[in-house]
Design an enzyme around this catalytic site. Structure first.
Site, PDB file in Angstrom:
ATOM      1  N   LYS A  94     -22.427 -26.101  82.634  1.00 26.20           N
ATOM      2  CA  LYS A  94     -21.353 -26.517  81.717  1.00 26.20           C
ATOM      3  C   LYS A  94     -19.965 -26.510  82.368  1.00 26.20           C
ATOM      4  O   LYS A  94     -19.099 -27.289  82.006  1.00 26.20           O
ATOM      5  CB  LYS A  94     -21.335 -25.616  80.488  1.00 26.20           C
ATOM      6  CG  LYS A  94     -22.615 -25.678  79.671  1.00 26.20           C
ATOM      7  CD  LYS A  94     -22.388 -26.395  78.368  1.00 26.20           C
ATOM      8  CE  LYS A  94     -23.673 -26.756  77.648  1.00 26.20           C
ATOM      9  NZ  LYS A  94     -24.687 -25.727  77.530  1.00 26.20           N
ATOM     10  N   GLU A 116     -16.463 -26.813  70.771  1.00 24.80           N
ATOM     11  CA  GLU A 116     -17.540 -26.242  69.976  1.00 24.80           C
ATOM     12  C   GLU A 116     -18.488 -25.536  70.943  1.00 24.80           C
ATOM     13  O   GLU A 116     -18.512 -25.853  72.123  1.00 24.80           O
ATOM     14  CB  GLU A 116     -18.292 -27.341  69.240  1.00 24.80           C
ATOM     15  CG  GLU A 116     -19.371 -28.066  70.075  1.00 24.80           C
ATOM     16  CD  GLU A 116     -18.835 -28.795  71.307  1.00 24.80           C
ATOM     17  OE1 GLU A 116     -17.654 -29.208  71.277  1.00 24.80           O
ATOM     18  OE2 GLU A 116     -19.589 -28.936  72.294  1.00 24.80           O
ATOM     19  N   SER A 381     -30.785 -25.215  84.669  1.00 24.33           N
ATOM     20  CA  SER A 381     -29.436 -25.429  84.141  1.00 24.33           C
ATOM     21  C   SER A 381     -28.598 -24.163  83.992  1.00 24.33           C
ATOM     22  O   SER A 381     -27.375 -24.222  84.022  1.00 24.33           O
ATOM     23  CB  SER A 381     -29.510 -26.166  82.801  1.00 24.33           C
ATOM     24  OG  SER A 381     -30.373 -25.494  81.907  1.00 24.33           O
TER      25      SER A 381
HETATM   26  C1  LIG Z   1     -25.913 -25.896  76.860  1.00 19.56           C
HETATM   27  C2  LIG Z   1     -27.049 -25.705  77.742  1.00 19.56           C
HETATM   28  C3  LIG Z   1     -28.135 -26.608  77.755  1.00 19.56           C
HETATM   29  C4  LIG Z   1     -28.277 -27.746  76.791  1.00 19.56           C
HETATM   30  O1  LIG Z   1     -27.275 -28.671  76.800  1.00 19.56           O
HETATM   31  P1  LIG Z   1     -27.407 -30.076  77.512  1.00 19.56           P
HETATM   32  O2  LIG Z   1     -26.166 -30.764  77.157  1.00 19.56           O
HETATM   33  O3  LIG Z   1     -28.626 -30.746  76.956  1.00 19.56           O
HETATM   34  O4  LIG Z   1     -27.539 -29.815  78.956  1.00 19.56           O
HETATM   35  C5  LIG Z   1     -29.140 -26.407  78.692  1.00 19.56           C
HETATM   36  N1  LIG Z   1     -29.110 -25.363  79.522  1.00 19.56           N
HETATM   37  C6  LIG Z   1     -28.109 -24.463  79.526  1.00 19.56           C
HETATM   38  C7  LIG Z   1     -28.147 -23.313  80.468  1.00 19.56           C
HETATM   39  C8  LIG Z   1     -27.046 -24.605  78.640  1.00 19.56           C
HETATM   40  O5  LIG Z   1     -26.060 -23.707  78.650  1.00 19.56           O
END
Ligand SMILES: *Cc1c(COP(=O)(O)O)cnc(C)c1O
Length: 398
Positions: A94, A116, A381
């Site tokens: 993010k 948000e 992620s």
């Molecule tokens: C917010 C988040 C997601 C999901 O959001 P996307 O916009 O679909 O990427 C996935 N993995 C992590 C670690 C997150 O913080």
């Protein structure tokens, strides 16, 4: 054609096929227009990108490693690489987008950033970028999420952000977005920093672009590791679709690369307790754009459910809706239990505790077979620190 350089099939109005666009109330039209102009002006600007690249390198810690997970590869009989977004400063992908948008906000002369958040990762990333650049920061978060993601609430406060607990609706992510949009209507001088590849144009395209550094690095790193830039598959979880957009970006136009999007099935796609929008949703409009939405028979937005707060969204970014509807991407669904099992395996076999969201991407390995010579890149992620309470309580039970 878009007025800026894009590797995605997007038109000037922000449509990916039928999906996308900008459906906003009159009061927000000027804001969205100003944002679109700023994005188009700076996205390919050399000095803007130099500043952003320096921050990504020295502050975020990019490039993040592309790690060959040998024990996991052996277990599944294929070749698995993990793109380590979990090693980004603040613990998830993010921050890539938050820094890009705060830089843009600064160029636009804004002083107050609103955002948000669901899992709290985007709130933390935004609070971090705002602290770094001396911006005032207000984060809207559903009251339910404030409770289940408490460590991130504390982080945001320590970083100087104001956290507004949203008590309307289901008190979750969708309600936080509604509240942030309402605040933006009332305070058009603020900058709304959206955390996923959703919302009215230009947000989906802008977020995808700021996350595209992920696939840019994958190509370079895979070339070094394997002598080829293109993997056979790229796998990413999808909440709104930002980490997937970033991981797919430089591969969308490469037909030999399979794109696999993994949704949160919750307790199962044949139950009402799910967040698998592409599996169970229908076309509709949510938060200012046309996409696939989870709806009740009466046409109201249905309440999504997933063990993972970051995937608990009843819509899906327009790029992901387009890729899925045209068959360019393959869409899988992984249950709460599947994600927990995958998290446990990664922790025990590779010494990495993934975020619950990312565990869904890893869970794809249990629902789909890959060939022994396939190269499969999984976008990790985020890291699991924020989810430890959930992991511990679920593992005690199971
Ligand atoms: C917010 C988040 C997601 C999901 O959001 P996307 O916009 O679909 O990427 C996935 N993995 C992590 C670690 C997150 O913080």
């Amino acid at each position: 054609m878009a007025k800026y350089h894009s590797l995605l099939p997007v038109d000037a109005e922000g449509y990916y096929g039928r999906f996308g666009g900008a459906f906003v109330p009159e009061i927000l039209k000027n804001n969205i227009e100003a944002l679109r102009e700023a994005f188009e002006r700076y996205v390919d600007d050399e000095e803007f990108n130099r500043e952003l690249d320096t921050l990504l390198r020295d502050y975020v810690g990019r490039p993040t490693p592309l790690y060959k997970a040998s024990r996991l590869s052996e277990h599944y009989g294929t070749n698995i690489y993990l793109k380590r977004e979990d090693l980004c400063h603040t613990g998830a992908h993010k921050i890539n987008n938050a820094l890009g948008q705060v830089l843009l906000a600064k160029r636009m002369g804004k002083r107050h950033v609103i955002a948000e958040t669901g899992a709290g990762q985007h709130g933390v990333a935004t609070a971090t970028a705002c602290a770094l650049m001396g911006m005032e920061c207000t984060v809207f978060m559903g009251e339910m999420d404030v409770k289940r993601q408490h460590p991130n609430v504390q982080r945001m406060k320590m970083l100087g952000a104001k956290v507004e607990a949203v008590t309307s609706g289901d008190r979750a992510l969708k309600d936080a977005v509604d509240e942030a949009l309402a605040y933006w209507c009332a305070h058009p001088d603020s900058f709304y920093l959206l955390g996923s590849a959703v919302g009215p144009h230009p947000y989906p395209e802008m977020v995808a672009r700021f996350q595209s550094v992920i696939s840019e690095e994958i190509r370079r790193q895979l070339l070094q590791a394997e002598g080829r830039e293109l993997p056979d598959y790229v796998v990413a979880c999808i909440g709104g679709g930002s980490n997937a957009a970033g991981a797919f970006y430089h591969f969308v136009g490469e037909p030999s690369v399979g794109l696999i999007a993994v949704e949160a099935a919750g307790e199962g796609i044949d139950t009402p307790r799910t967040a698998a929008t592409l599996h169970v949703g229908t076309e509709g409009i949510i938060h200012g754009f046309r996409t696939i939405v989870m709806q009740t028979p009466a046409g109201d937005i249905a309440e999504p459910y997933s063990i993972s707060a970051g995937l608990d969204y009843p819509g899906i970014g327009p790029l992901q809706a387009y890729l899925a509807s045209t068959g360019r991407s393959e869409v899988l669904a992984v249950t709460d239990g599947g994600a927990l099992a995958a998290a446990r395996r990664l922790a025990r076999e590779e010494g990495i505790i993934p975020a619950l969201e990312s565990s869904h991407a890893l869970g794809a390995l249990d629902v789909r077979k890959f060939a022994p010579d396939d190269i499969v890149v999984i976008n990790l992620s985020g890291r699991g620190d924020k989810d430890m309470d959930t992991y511990i309580s679920m593992m005690d039970r199971g």
